[in-house]
Design a protein around this motif. Sequence first.
Motif, PDB file in Angstrom:
ATOM      1  N   CYS A   1       0.816  -1.208   0.000  1.00  0.00           N
ATOM      2  CA  CYS A   1       0.000   0.000   0.000  1.00  0.00           C
ATOM      3  C   CYS A   1       0.854   1.264   0.000  1.00  0.00           C
TER       4      CYS A   1
ATOM      5  N   CYS B   1       1.042   4.316  -2.619  1.00  0.00           N
ATOM      6  CA  CYS B   1       0.060   5.397  -2.729  1.00  0.00           C
ATOM      7  C   CYS B   1      -0.414   5.969  -1.391  1.00  0.00           C
ATOM      8  N   HIS B   2      -0.301   5.192  -0.325  1.00  0.00           N
ATOM      9  CA  HIS B   2      -0.799   5.665   0.980  1.00  0.00           C
ATOM     10  C   HIS B   2       0.347   5.839   1.966  1.00  0.00           C
TER      11      HIS B   2
ATOM     12  N   GLU C   1     -13.020   3.739  -6.940  1.00  0.00           N
ATOM     13  CA  GLU C   1     -13.048   4.209  -8.316  1.00  0.00           C
ATOM     14  C   GLU C   1     -11.672   4.156  -8.953  1.00  0.00           C
ATOM     15  N   TYR C   2     -10.652   4.522  -8.202  1.00  0.00           N
ATOM     16  CA  TYR C   2      -9.322   4.646  -8.800  1.00  0.00           C
ATOM     17  C   TYR C   2      -8.306   3.672  -8.253  1.00  0.00           C
ATOM     18  N   MET C   3      -8.654   2.967  -7.179  1.00  0.00           N
ATOM     19  CA  MET C   3      -7.686   2.059  -6.575  1.00  0.00           C
ATOM     20  C   MET C   3      -7.816   0.673  -7.189  1.00  0.00           C
TER      21      MET C   3
HETATM   22  C1  HEC Z   1      -2.156   2.694  -6.983  1.00  0.00           C
HETATM   23  C2  HEC Z   1      -2.390   3.446  -5.782  1.00  0.00           C
HETATM   24  C3  HEC Z   1      -2.982   2.732  -4.600  1.00  0.00           C
HETATM   25  C4  HEC Z   1      -2.526   1.597  -3.966  1.00  0.00           C
HETATM   26  C5  HEC Z   1      -1.330   0.745  -4.322  1.00  0.00           C
HETATM   27  C6  HEC Z   1      -3.400   1.383  -2.852  1.00  0.00           C
HETATM   28  N1  HEC Z   1      -4.364   2.350  -2.816  1.00  0.00           N
HETATM   29 FE1  HEC Z   1      -5.864   2.495  -1.453  1.00  0.00          FE
HETATM   30  N2  HEC Z   1      -6.644   4.067  -2.491  1.00  0.00           N
HETATM   31  C7  HEC Z   1      -6.071   4.651  -3.602  1.00  0.00           C
HETATM   32  C8  HEC Z   1      -6.937   5.704  -4.080  1.00  0.00           C
HETATM   33  C9  HEC Z   1      -6.671   6.589  -5.284  1.00  0.00           C
HETATM   34  C10 HEC Z   1      -8.048   5.744  -3.201  1.00  0.00           C
HETATM   35  C11 HEC Z   1      -9.238   6.690  -3.275  1.00  0.00           C
HETATM   36  C12 HEC Z   1     -10.528   6.009  -3.389  1.00  0.00           C
HETATM   37  C13 HEC Z   1     -10.900   5.365  -4.715  1.00  0.00           C
HETATM   38  O1  HEC Z   1     -10.132   4.646  -5.341  1.00  0.00           O
HETATM   39  O2  HEC Z   1     -12.021   5.552  -5.117  1.00  0.00           O
HETATM   40  C14 HEC Z   1      -7.815   4.703  -2.216  1.00  0.00           C
HETATM   41  C15 HEC Z   1      -8.677   4.409  -1.167  1.00  0.00           C
HETATM   42  C16 HEC Z   1      -8.430   3.487  -0.159  1.00  0.00           C
HETATM   43  C17 HEC Z   1      -9.286   3.238   0.992  1.00  0.00           C
HETATM   44  C18 HEC Z   1     -10.602   3.923   1.257  1.00  0.00           C
HETATM   45  C19 HEC Z   1     -10.397   5.185   1.981  1.00  0.00           C
HETATM   46  C20 HEC Z   1     -11.726   5.804   2.399  1.00  0.00           C
HETATM   47  O3  HEC Z   1     -11.662   6.782   3.097  1.00  0.00           O
HETATM   48  O4  HEC Z   1     -12.768   5.310   1.982  1.00  0.00           O
HETATM   49  C21 HEC Z   1      -8.683   2.269   1.743  1.00  0.00           C
HETATM   50  C22 HEC Z   1      -9.192   1.682   3.073  1.00  0.00           C
HETATM   51  C23 HEC Z   1      -7.476   1.909   1.078  1.00  0.00           C
HETATM   52  N3  HEC Z   1      -7.345   2.656  -0.067  1.00  0.00           N
HETATM   53  C24 HEC Z   1      -6.610   0.934   1.512  1.00  0.00           C
HETATM   54  C25 HEC Z   1      -5.537   0.459   0.792  1.00  0.00           C
HETATM   55  C26 HEC Z   1      -4.717  -0.665   1.189  1.00  0.00           C
HETATM   56  C27 HEC Z   1      -4.913  -1.491   2.444  1.00  0.00           C
HETATM   57  C28 HEC Z   1      -3.783  -0.834   0.219  1.00  0.00           C
HETATM   58  C29 HEC Z   1      -2.720  -1.895   0.141  1.00  0.00           C
HETATM   59  C30 HEC Z   1      -3.174  -3.253   0.112  1.00  0.00           C
HETATM   60  C31 HEC Z   1      -4.006   0.190  -0.791  1.00  0.00           C
HETATM   61  N4  HEC Z   1      -5.074   0.952  -0.397  1.00  0.00           N
HETATM   62  C32 HEC Z   1      -3.250   0.334  -1.939  1.00  0.00           C
HETATM   63  C33 HEC Z   1      -4.896   4.291  -4.199  1.00  0.00           C
HETATM   64  C34 HEC Z   1      -4.151   3.176  -3.878  1.00  0.00           C
END
Ligand code: HEC
Length: 280
Positions: A209, A212-213, A255-257
């Motif tokens: 993660c 991006c986070h 939407e984008y993850m």
């Molecule tokens: C390529 C970039 C990327 C990666 C890698 C990624 N994320 Fe995300 N994540 C995002 C984006 C952009 C959003 C914004 C919400 C959307 O996609 O609609 C998001 C949203 C989220 C949310 C929701 C937040 C909310 O407030 O609702 C969670 C929980 C989350 N990610 C967890 C994770 C975890 C756990 C991992 C690793 C396993 C991970 N993400 C890996 C880009 C990423």
Amino acid sequence: MRSRIVGLLALVSLSFSLVALGCASSQPTGTNDGGCGGDACGGDACGGETGGDKLEERFAKNWDVAKTLKGDPEAGRKFFYEKTYGNLMTCASCHSMEKGDTMTADAGDHQRAAISVYGARWRTNIKNTGSHNATLGGDVCVPYWMGGPEEGAEPQDLANLDAFLKASSGDKDHATAVNIDWKARSYTIPETLTGGDPERGKKMALKYCGTCHEVDGVAPLVDVDERDLHGGGIPADRLGRIAARIKDSGQKNNEYMPGFSDQRMPEKDLLDLLAWFEKK
Ligand code: HEC
Ligand code: HEC
């Protein structure tokens, strides 16, 4: 926004099928993390001539112009690592581009949500097909994931990206370039989500993660300006929602993850990650 994304989903599936069609006949067509895994695109809708025609209509104009331009590999490298559109994601948020990459693992410390471009399925015959397949794939990702314009990247950007991809991955026989079995891809949410190892889980959060986070105060590799992730605090009965986000192949929960397939994130890694999230 949601309806635009779902509309694009079908197109994206079609386009990736075309990427495969452009390769040698031994190359598989089929599903991928970005498109066909979701419910917006089932079975036959994912391929065929019609899809190709639609794709041509949509992207050919820019690519036709791009082919007449001289690409600058250095500008293409910059595009790959730095260019953003409607959100803060770059190509490097989701794809790595390192020589040690395999089909399932990135050579660096971060495991991206999409397959590494270095190990992409067209690699074994890149010399025969040209890297326009890769450029086309990237172009699809521009509107679909990066919030870019529907017609994709500008011709000069495509030419530069093409030059970069050729320069960095033009060997025919890359050691790890084995075609992916796309149809074997799966996205499983285990029935029991508890019982993992939270300490190892923190490492998994950084690995999967951290691109991006922010993870427990550690800055992301590329800042997509999304919620920071912290260990603890999530009640066990809400772990399913997080698992659904991580294992989502069709943008039902994000939407984008992009979702992580089982092939890129094994069950043990998921369970340990969830244990790190869980409030004790
Ligand atoms: C390529 C970039 C990327 C990666 C890698 C990624 N994320 Fe995300 N994540 C995002 C984006 C952009 C959003 C914004 C919400 C959307 O996609 O609609 C998001 C949203 C989220 C949310 C929701 C937040 C909310 O407030 O609702 C969670 C929980 C989350 N990610 C967890 C994770 C975890 C756990 C991992 C690793 C396993 C991970 N993400 C890996 C880009 C990423
Ligand atoms: C938010 C994540 C994300 C971003 C940003 C992104 N992609 Fe992708 N891309 C994917 C996913 C998911 C797939 C589907 C393939 C898979 O299963 O991993 C994909 C597929 C591809 C493919 C096809 C690979 C194959 O073997 O069929 C190429 C090439 C590609 N992307 C290049 C790019 C380029 C170039 C950029 C930047 C302009 C880019 N992508 C941006 C997530 C992303």
